[in-house]
Design a protein around this motif. Structure first.
Motif, short mmCIF file in Angstrom:
data_model
loop_
_atom_site.label_atom_id
_atom_site.label_comp_id
_atom_site.label_asym_id
_atom_site.label_seq_id
_atom_site.Cartn_x
_atom_site.Cartn_y
_atom_site.Cartn_z
N GLN A 123 0.84 -1.18 0.00
CA GLN A 123 0.00 0.00 0.00
C GLN A 123 0.88 1.25 0.00
OE1 GLN A 123 -3.09 0.02 2.97
NE2 GLN A 123 -3.80 2.05 2.42
N TYR B 113 -12.50 2.26 0.17
CA TYR B 113 -11.70 1.55 1.17
C TYR B 113 -11.97 2.03 2.59
CZ TYR B 113 -9.19 -1.21 -2.23
OH TYR B 113 -8.88 -2.12 -3.21
N ASP C 130 -15.08 -3.27 2.93
CA ASP C 130 -13.92 -4.15 3.08
C ASP C 130 -13.84 -5.00 1.82
OD1 ASP C 130 -11.83 -5.71 3.84
OD2 ASP C 130 -12.79 -6.50 5.65
N VAL C 131 -13.13 -4.50 0.83
CA VAL C 131 -13.01 -5.15 -0.46
C VAL C 131 -12.16 -6.41 -0.35
CG1 VAL C 131 -12.17 -4.85 -2.82
CG2 VAL C 131 -13.29 -2.95 -1.65
N GLY C 132 -11.21 -6.40 0.55
CA GLY C 132 -10.30 -7.53 0.68
C GLY C 132 -9.13 -7.38 -0.28
N GLU C 133 -8.35 -8.42 -0.36
CA GLU C 133 -7.19 -8.43 -1.25
C GLU C 133 -7.65 -8.70 -2.68
OE1 GLU C 133 -3.47 -11.32 -1.32
OE2 GLU C 133 -3.66 -10.27 0.60
N LEU C 134 -7.18 -7.91 -3.63
CA LEU C 134 -7.53 -8.08 -5.03
C LEU C 134 -6.27 -8.31 -5.85
CD1 LEU C 134 -10.15 -5.19 -5.49
CD2 LEU C 134 -10.61 -7.63 -5.39
N PRO D 179 -3.15 -5.11 -1.95
CA PRO D 179 -3.44 -5.54 -0.58
C PRO D 179 -4.83 -5.12 -0.12
CG PRO D 179 -2.07 -3.58 -0.56
CD PRO D 179 -2.22 -3.99 -1.99
N ASP D 180 -5.25 -5.67 0.98
CA ASP D 180 -6.50 -5.28 1.61
C ASP D 180 -6.25 -3.91 2.26
OD1 ASP D 180 -8.86 -4.95 2.95
OD2 ASP D 180 -8.66 -6.73 4.21
N TYR E 18 -8.63 -1.80 3.47
CA TYR E 18 -9.78 -1.36 4.27
C TYR E 18 -9.30 -0.64 5.52
CZ TYR E 18 -14.06 -1.73 7.07
OH TYR E 18 -15.17 -1.47 7.83
#
Length: 159
Positions: free
Chosen positions: A59, A103, A107-111, A115-116, A118
């Motif tokens: 990030q 974000y 909470d989109v999570g890891e894509l 990275p996650d 959130y």
């Protein structure tokens, strides 16, 4: 009209009107570039704190990329008064604002390699980035509308 009759043209706008619009446009450019400068500064200063949030890319690296892109967009808005630079500034601001809000609330999570990210907490730098991106978005939209109106006027005057 005959072939020898000159085509009537519209009178140009009064000089004061054109000058006033030019001053307003310069102010909008300054605010847009200033907002992008704030976004670049905030992301550059926070990047180190987010280096540990990582998947394929950290990030912190994404923050550095955002800082560089925002700085470039701000520079272009100031020195290259064209539709493409104003559109680029608008996209940078809109994309940054959208991602920040997503974000914060989802909470989109890891894509994939991302990275996650959130973070449902609001803090001063995040608020500052939101305001700067919103100001940039409004000012760059104003500049884009000005380009559109000007190009329509030119087409109408020529046609």
């Amino acid at each position: 009209m005959t072939a020898n009759t000159p085509t009537p043209h519209r009178a140009p706008p009064p000089a004061a009107h054109g000058q006033a619009y030019h001053i307003v446009q310069g102010g909008a450019r300054a605010l847009s570039a200033g907002g992008l400068g704030v976004v670049a500064y905030v992301h550059a200063t926070l990047a180190d704190q987010y280096d540990r949030v990582s998947a394929g890319i950290s990030q912190g690296d994404l923050f550095r990329i955002e800082a560089a892109v925002a700085a470039l967009a701000g520079l272009l808005v100031l020195v290259w008064w064209r539709t493409v630079s104003d559109a680029f500034a608008s996209l940078v601001a809109a994309g940054g604002l959208a991602l920040l809000l997503i974000y914060t609330y989802v909470d989109v999570g890891e894509l994939g390699p991302f990275p996650d990210m959130y973070e449902p907490v609001w803090f001063d730098d995040k608020r500052l980035a939101v305001v700067a991106q919103a100001v940039t978005l409004v000012m760059s939209a104003f500049l884009l509308i000005g380009h559109t109106r000007r190009s329509r006027r030119l087409v109408t005057d020529v046609g």
